[in-house]
Design a protein around this motif. Structure first.
Motif, PDB file in Angstrom:
ATOM      1  N   LEU A 126       0.849  -1.188   0.000  1.00 12.40           N
ATOM      2  CA  LEU A 126       0.000   0.000   0.000  1.00 12.40           C
ATOM      3  C   LEU A 126       0.888   1.243   0.000  1.00 12.40           C
ATOM      4  N   TYR A 127       0.424   2.293  -0.668  1.00 15.40           N
ATOM      5  CA  TYR A 127       1.145   3.557  -0.637  1.00 15.40           C
ATOM      6  C   TYR A 127       0.798   4.307   0.646  1.00 15.40           C
ATOM      7  N   VAL A 128       1.814   4.837   1.304  1.00 16.79           N
ATOM      8  CA  VAL A 128       1.625   5.582   2.543  1.00 16.79           C
ATOM      9  C   VAL A 128       1.758   7.083   2.304  1.00 16.79           C
ATOM     10  N   ASN A 129       2.738   7.470   1.486  1.00 22.34           N
ATOM     11  CA  ASN A 129       2.991   8.886   1.242  1.00 22.34           C
ATOM     12  C   ASN A 129       3.438   9.123  -0.193  1.00 22.34           C
ATOM     13  N   GLU A 130       3.495  10.389  -0.549  1.00 20.74           N
ATOM     14  CA  GLU A 130       3.997  10.800  -1.855  1.00 20.74           C
ATOM     15  C   GLU A 130       4.942  11.982  -1.657  1.00 20.74           C
ATOM     16  N   ARG A 131       5.962  12.064  -2.508  1.00 18.86           N
ATOM     17  CA  ARG A 131       6.881  13.200  -2.512  1.00 18.86           C
ATOM     18  C   ARG A 131       7.155  13.574  -3.958  1.00 18.86           C
ATOM     19  N   TYR A 132       7.684  14.769  -4.199  1.00 14.87           N
ATOM     20  CA  TYR A 132       7.847  15.254  -5.569  1.00 14.87           C
ATOM     21  C   TYR A 132       9.304  15.553  -5.896  1.00 14.87           C
ATOM     22  N   ILE A 133       9.705  15.110  -7.081  1.00 17.83           N
ATOM     23  CA  ILE A 133      11.040  15.403  -7.575  1.00 17.83           C
ATOM     24  C   ILE A 133      10.988  16.759  -8.263  1.00 17.83           C
ATOM     25  N   VAL A 134      11.765  17.697  -7.726  1.00 18.99           N
ATOM     26  CA  VAL A 134      11.720  19.072  -8.206  1.00 18.99           C
ATOM     27  C   VAL A 134      13.131  19.607  -8.412  1.00 18.99           C
ATOM     28  N   ILE A 252       7.586  15.290 -10.619  1.00 19.05           N
ATOM     29  CA  ILE A 252       7.522  13.829 -10.692  1.00 19.05           C
ATOM     30  C   ILE A 252       7.146  13.265  -9.325  1.00 19.05           C
ATOM     31  N   ALA A 253       6.095  12.466  -9.290  1.00 15.31           N
ATOM     32  CA  ALA A 253       5.624  11.889  -8.033  1.00 15.31           C
ATOM     33  C   ALA A 253       6.357  10.588  -7.716  1.00 15.31           C
ATOM     34  N   ILE A 254       6.934  10.525  -6.529  1.00 13.80           N
ATOM     35  CA  ILE A 254       7.562   9.307  -6.016  1.00 13.80           C
ATOM     36  C   ILE A 254       6.728   8.842  -4.827  1.00 13.80           C
ATOM     37  N   ARG A 255       6.220   7.639  -4.895  1.00 17.96           N
ATOM     38  CA  ARG A 255       5.364   7.123  -3.822  1.00 17.96           C
ATOM     39  C   ARG A 255       6.116   6.134  -2.940  1.00 17.96           C
ATOM     40  N   ARG A 256       5.830   6.218  -1.634  1.00 22.01           N
ATOM     41  CA  ARG A 256       6.522   5.380  -0.643  1.00 22.01           C
ATOM     42  C   ARG A 256       5.592   4.255  -0.168  1.00 22.01           C
TER      43      ARG A 256
END
Length: 338
Positions: A126-134, A252-256
């Motif tokens: 399951l995905y818990v969080n998302e972060r963005y490559i900037v 760009i979305a990176i999901r954890r």
């Protein structure tokens, strides 16, 4: 009589010590082991929140994303992954584990019902969080038109020798970032970065620090590190010259993900604790904690306060990224190690 009394007392003490040690050993045997990555302060807060009503039921082994990936894969190759729960990094390592049938079904996790539909997955994680490559930059060094507005700008001669990014051969998240750029820009993008003298550093955490220190003017890394540095500066009463340039192509979305490692020998109690931890990480309480550290919540009842209104988001095909991982690493090494 006195000597006999002392002997009895010593025997009782030894017996009590043995019972206590046995009880402690039994308690430790029922604790779950968690491999995870992220800011230590955040993870300590989550562990405290999870154990507040449960007691000492989990051992959190905090590592970098790359260390989590390496340890999990090394143990898998040796015959058995020691962790009960793994959380952090990106979907690449989880896809590989799931393809080999090494992850538990999480369909019974109660708080999964609160996950926004865009974060749904067919995998056993399951995905818990998302972060963005900037793009992040030093605002003392770059101003006005000198601030990049797209990823393509990074190939411009004006930034030659002035950029930094984490090395995909050393950082798991950097490998995820590389996979993302490969999908949207192709291998020529990395060839251009190499020609433009981009500096490779060991971890993503070093990128904003090196920019802030003035060693480099700009770089590419997850947005959440900037949020934490800003929060620290605000708390301690000073300002920092570190800004985010949201690229026109989209962040760009990176999901954890989080996953429970399949182990047929695991006790029912430990399995229940592992599932409780996954459920807790998706709770509003835990998601509020992670949001304070710059991570975007996956819950549909929590607002995304980090992606500016009107900015685009790029969602990567992680299935394709997993299929191309080995060939991409080979091409990457050929570019940057020559």
């Amino acid at each position: 009589m006195k000597k006999r009394g002392i002997t009895i007392l010593l025997a009782l003490t030894m017996l009590f010590t043995c019972f206590a040690a046995a009880a402690e050993t039994e308690q430790d045997a029922e604790k779950i082991l968690v491999y995870l990555s992220g800011p230590e302060e955040m993870l300590n807060a989550l562990e405290a929140g999870f154990e507040a009503e449960r007691g000492d039921v989990a051992d959190f082994l905090i590592m970098s994303c790359g260390e989590v990936r390496s340890k999990v894969w090394t143990e898998k190759e040796a015959g058995a992954i020691q962790a009960d729960v793994v959380w952090g990094s990106d979907p690449l390592i989880y896809n590989r584990l799931d393809d080999e049938g090494l992850l538990c079904d999480l369909s019974g996790i109660e708080n999964a019902a609160a996950i926004n539909g865009e974060y749904a997955t067919d995998h056993h994680y399951l995905y818990v969080n998302e972060r963005y490559i900037v793009i992040m930059y030093n605002s003392d060094a770059l101003k006005g038109d000198a601030v990049p507005t797209s990823y393509d700008d990074l190939l411009s001669e004006q930034y030659a020798g002035r950029m930094v990014i984490a090395d995909a051969t050393q950082s798991s998240t950097a490998l995820g970032i590389t996979s993302c750029f490969y999908q949207i820009k192709g291998i020529s993008f990395f060839e251009g970065l190499k020609q433009n003298g981009i500096m490779l550093t060991k971890s993503n955490g070093q990128v904003p620090s090196l920019i802030l220190e003035g060693q480099y003017n700009l770089g590419v890394a997850p947005h959440d590190a900037v949020i934490r540095l800003r929060n620290k500066a605000k708390k301690e009463g000073y300002s920092i010259s570190l800004e985010i340039a949201w690229p026109e192509e989209g962040a760009i979305a990176i999901r954890r993900p989080v996953a429970i490692i399949r182990d047929e020998a695991r006790s029912e109690q430990k399995q229940a604790t592992a599932e409780a931890l996954v459920n807790y990480l998706l709770s509003k309480q835990a998601q509020t904690i992670t949001a304070k550290f710059g991570f975007v919540s996956v819950r549909d009842d929590m607002e995304n306060t980090y992606l500016p209104e009107g900015e685009n988001k790029i969602n990567i095909d992680w299935e394709e990224a997993s299929q191309n991982e080995d060939s991409l690493k080979t091409q990457y090494e050929q570019i940057f190690q020559n």
